[in-house]
Motif scaffolding. Structure first.
Motif, PDB file in Angstrom:
ATOM      1  N   GLN A  33       1.207   0.901 -15.470  1.00 31.60           N
ATOM      2  CA  GLN A  33       0.803   0.183 -14.548  1.00 31.60           C
ATOM      3  C   GLN A  33       2.070  -0.173 -13.560  1.00 31.60           C
ATOM      4  O   GLN A  33       3.208  -0.460 -13.836  1.00 31.60           O
ATOM      5  CB  GLN A  33       0.280  -1.161 -15.248  1.00 31.60           C
ATOM      6  CG  GLN A  33      -0.919  -0.884 -15.903  1.00 31.60           C
ATOM      7  CD  GLN A  33      -2.199  -0.340 -15.212  1.00 31.60           C
ATOM      8  OE1 GLN A  33      -2.666  -0.617 -13.891  1.00 31.60           O
ATOM      9  NE2 GLN A  33      -3.170   0.278 -15.828  1.00 31.60           N
ATOM     10  N   MET A  75       2.287   3.106  -3.015  1.00 35.85           N
ATOM     11  CA  MET A  75       1.174   3.133  -4.274  1.00 35.85           C
ATOM     12  C   MET A  75       0.530   4.652  -4.553  1.00 35.85           C
ATOM     13  O   MET A  75       0.425   4.815  -5.828  1.00 35.85           O
ATOM     14  CB  MET A  75       0.087   2.368  -3.508  1.00 35.85           C
ATOM     15  CG  MET A  75       0.393   0.725  -3.890  1.00 35.85           C
ATOM     16  SD  MET A  75       0.389   0.100  -5.603  1.00 35.85           S
ATOM     17  CE  MET A  75       0.879  -1.377  -5.301  1.00 35.85           C
ATOM     18  N   GLU A  76       0.873   5.579  -3.666  1.00 34.19           N
ATOM     19  CA  GLU A  76       0.420   6.646  -3.825  1.00 34.19           C
ATOM     20  C   GLU A  76       1.238   7.381  -5.019  1.00 34.19           C
ATOM     21  O   GLU A  76       0.607   8.164  -5.803  1.00 34.19           O
ATOM     22  CB  GLU A  76       0.773   7.601  -2.596  1.00 34.19           C
ATOM     23  CG  GLU A  76       0.306   7.174  -1.297  1.00 34.19           C
ATOM     24  CD  GLU A  76      -1.241   6.814  -1.310  1.00 34.19           C
ATOM     25  OE1 GLU A  76      -1.951   7.673  -2.008  1.00 34.19           O
ATOM     26  OE2 GLU A  76      -1.677   5.933  -0.538  1.00 34.19           O
ATOM     27  N   LEU A 128       3.116  -3.290 -11.589  1.00 35.65           N
ATOM     28  CA  LEU A 128       3.011  -4.665 -11.498  1.00 35.65           C
ATOM     29  C   LEU A 128       3.945  -5.046 -10.093  1.00 35.65           C
ATOM     30  O   LEU A 128       4.708  -4.453  -9.568  1.00 35.65           O
ATOM     31  CB  LEU A 128       3.570  -5.411 -12.664  1.00 35.65           C
ATOM     32  CG  LEU A 128       2.756  -4.889 -13.876  1.00 35.65           C
ATOM     33  CD1 LEU A 128       3.447  -5.485 -15.227  1.00 35.65           C
ATOM     34  CD2 LEU A 128       1.430  -5.237 -13.898  1.00 35.65           C
ATOM     35  N   LYS A 130       2.153   6.726 -13.684  1.00 36.50           N
ATOM     36  CA  LYS A 130       1.218   6.749 -14.794  1.00 36.50           C
ATOM     37  C   LYS A 130       1.290   8.040 -15.715  1.00 36.50           C
ATOM     38  O   LYS A 130       1.186   7.785 -16.729  1.00 36.50           O
ATOM     39  CB  LYS A 130      -0.341   6.591 -14.253  1.00 36.50           C
ATOM     40  CG  LYS A 130      -0.807   5.431 -14.685  1.00 36.50           C
ATOM     41  CD  LYS A 130      -2.394   5.238 -14.418  1.00 36.50           C
ATOM     42  CE  LYS A 130      -3.136   4.419 -15.408  1.00 36.50           C
ATOM     43  NZ  LYS A 130      -4.377   4.236 -14.838  1.00 36.50           N
ATOM     44  N   SER A 184       0.377  -1.223  -0.127  1.00 38.92           N
ATOM     45  CA  SER A 184      -0.018   0.092   0.002  1.00 38.92           C
ATOM     46  C   SER A 184       0.825   1.207  -0.085  1.00 38.92           C
ATOM     47  O   SER A 184       0.822   2.092  -0.784  1.00 38.92           O
ATOM     48  CB  SER A 184      -0.919  -0.013   1.207  1.00 38.92           C
ATOM     49  OG  SER A 184      -0.311  -0.535   2.360  1.00 38.92           O
ATOM     50  N   LEU A 192       1.958   5.764  -7.824  1.00 39.94           N
ATOM     51  CA  LEU A 192       1.540   5.023  -8.859  1.00 39.94           C
ATOM     52  C   LEU A 192       0.972   6.122  -9.964  1.00 39.94           C
ATOM     53  O   LEU A 192       1.110   6.156 -11.116  1.00 39.94           O
ATOM     54  CB  LEU A 192       0.381   4.031  -8.560  1.00 39.94           C
ATOM     55  CG  LEU A 192      -0.296   3.494  -9.798  1.00 39.94           C
ATOM     56  CD1 LEU A 192       0.950   2.774 -10.731  1.00 39.94           C
ATOM     57  CD2 LEU A 192      -1.080   2.294  -9.522  1.00 39.94           C
ATOM     58  N   ALA A 193       0.240   7.098  -9.366  1.00 37.32           N
ATOM     59  CA  ALA A 193      -0.649   8.021 -10.200  1.00 37.32           C
ATOM     60  C   ALA A 193       0.556   8.928 -10.964  1.00 37.32           C
ATOM     61  O   ALA A 193       0.434   9.253 -12.157  1.00 37.32           O
ATOM     62  CB  ALA A 193      -1.394   8.881  -9.301  1.00 37.32           C
TER      63      ALA A 193
END
Lengths: 368, 368
Positions: B364, B305-306, B366, B312, B302, B308-309
């Motif tokens: 993404q 993961m912030e 992974l 992207k 978790s 990730l945006a």
């Protein structure tokens, strides 16, 4: 196939598949008829193409001695019916002859096979044969018999059929679909064609919750436009709908399951059970995309990610059943002005997953 | 190519590419020579195959009037050199003739082209031609001149070359690589072959931090074994190593960047800049996998993961430069008994991403 066509065959038909080649030109140790396409041997695709035609009563596969057990295990694994495996000869002609001679001249109680009026001799490495061309072949064989023209300009197989089996034959113009897998590049092309065919239908399932149904509808609409461009069709339905059986009969190999709760894969699990019971994944790998809604912006990606490990383990298990599960998280807020953008992104990811059918990416949680 | 070979050509050589076909058999509105493979038109691959051979002085592409601007923009976009675009005629023969007649009989100050001793006439839809076969063609043309045998049994092109251009020609046995893209299945095969070729080399870059170097080494070893089976080679190096330029010259299109900090893509950003400056992605899409280490089990997926945006958005921007960025999170603990399992999983995901080069899955994150 329309019933009219079926009646018009009006002859007992069998097929012989010479599959004894060594595949030298392929540059591979495995003869090309046993090379795997999406994990399944090429010969199984060809067998299936003939097997699904209900007016072909028997299919005889001729393989070399060392491949008889391999062939039997393929028949067993993929559930092929009406198949007899015969040992080939030193040459292609001898192999075809061996295939033809197992049909008894007269009915014997000890032999389940009957001498057919027409025998189709079909290369094991031409997997994309369609029913209509075979029908033309059979009708022409019945109508014309075997002419001198065929003996002069047809392949020698025609000669063989006449000489040894007194079975009629004629040369028919083929279609581009009948191409033969010869080189490695042909295996690539065949795999792409199979993937293309498998991508034509997508089934979206949702439960009855409002958000899920709305999202399902939006996804369905967007995917329909995408798939339409590829001349396919998309199907939308709710779970437990009685149309589900028709979907299976229509040979749909792609399912999108919209789960009510973000971190719950229960709905996906249920769909896996239905797919497994219906034996959908025996012939082709099924793609199952487990969609999870993230309704609150503040919750962000992180919470619920804990369950990713769960999806991963689940996907690993289900892969053994030939079902490829991928996770997809969609930020769903029906008042979000960027909603259509998110849906487009989701549809693009879904289309890519369906097209690639990549077994190494199962269990990943993608974000639209 | 060895210098000996280069010397042995000993003739001025040009190439004419007839590319005026309409692609009827393909069943597509776009003529096959302009169909996109990994986003790039087929003709550009064929042009590149000839252009990289330094003893071919000029390449003449013959296209129909309506495609002249398209062809010019392709030359511009992909930076092709030594190319002249010529308008074709009503038939393939007239097109070849148009291509040949632009070489002046005697040196003119107004024309940059010189009349070559040998002209290679090469189909625009045979993209996989290799230098060695062209060398054979040129040497045979020099040695034998044009025989009666060729005129009787060769294609009519040979006749044309002799009659109108007094240029020698001879029929040479081709190789399977010379196959012609004719049907849609050939486009599929060509795309798979290109993807295969692009997957042969992988470059792993790390900074000097201990964990990153160790993980880089493990990944490199595991990937090397995987890639070896596919008869390719893998390269491992540290960032800013002077070998990086050699990697570029060796035409590596796959990069794995191991970032020191889990949520930091600075190293990936730097590599993108280097790739961009070296113009690596002009001809082929580059795959860049941004690896992030998750050293603590408790931190789980978790946190981080912030970002990730962030990845992207970054990936979306970089895609415009033809660089496909994917994120990969690896739980790295060198004392974990399951470490090799994790590394194997990472290597499998990396191989899959490299093989598919799927532009829809960029950005993404992974998890291995």
């Amino acid at each position: 196939m329309e019933p009219g066509k079926l009646r018009s065959v009006g002859a007992s038909v069998a097929a012989v598949l010479p599959a004894g080649g060594s595949g030298e030109r392929l540059g591979s140790a495995t003869p090309k008829q046993f090379c795997a396409l999406l994990g399944r041997p090429l010969i199984s695709y060809t067998v299936r193409a003939l097997e699904r035609i209900n007016w072909i009563s028997d299919i005889v596969v001729v393989v070399s001695l060392e491949n008889i057990e391999t062939m039997k295990s393929i028949i067993e694994k993929y559930g092929h019916k009406r198949i007899t495996v015969v040992e080939g000869g030193m040459t292609r002609h001898r192999s075809i002859f061996n295939g033809l001679k197992i049909f008894p001249e007269s009915k014997l109680s000890s032999c389940p096979l009957q001498k057919p009026e027409v025998v189709i001799i079909h290369d094991a490495v031409r997997p994309f044969v369609e029913e209509d061309i075979l029908l033309k072949v059979v009708l022409a064989a019945k109508e014309h018999g075997c002419s001198d023209y065929d003996l002069d300009y047809g392949t020698e197989c025609l000669h063989l059929a006449l000489k040894y089996c007194k079975t009629n034959a004629k040369l028919i113009e083929g279609s581009p679909d009948l191409w033969k897998v010869t080189y490695k590049r042909d295996l690539y092309a065949a795999e792409s064609i199979i993937k293309d065919n498998l991508s034509q239908q997508v089934c979206v399932t949702t439960d009855m919750k409002e958000d899920a149904v709305q999202l399902g509808f939006l996804l369905h609409e967007t995917l329909k436009n995408e798939v339409k461009q590829a001349k396919g069709k998309s199907v939308f339905l709710c779970k437990n709908d009685n149309r589900l059986q028709n979907i299976f009969l229509g040979q749909c190999y792609n399912f999108i399951c919209i789960n009510a709760k973000k971190s719950d894969i229960k709905e996906t699990q249920q769909l896996v059970d239905i797919l497994e019971n219906a034996r959908i994944s025996v012939l082709h790998p099924v793609v199952l995309i487990s969609v999870h809604l993230n309704v609150s912006e503040n919750m962000s990606f992180s919470s619920g990610m804990e369950e990713l490990a769960g999806i991963k383990e689940f996907a690993k298990e289900v892969k053994k059943k030939h079902i490829l599960v991928y996770g997809l998280l969609i930020h769903y807020n029906k008042d979000d002005p960027k909603l259509q953008e998110t849906i487009n992104s989701a549809a693009a990811i879904i289309s890519a997953l369906i097209k690639d059918r990549n077994p190494e990416l199962i269990g990943q949680l993608l974000v639209a």
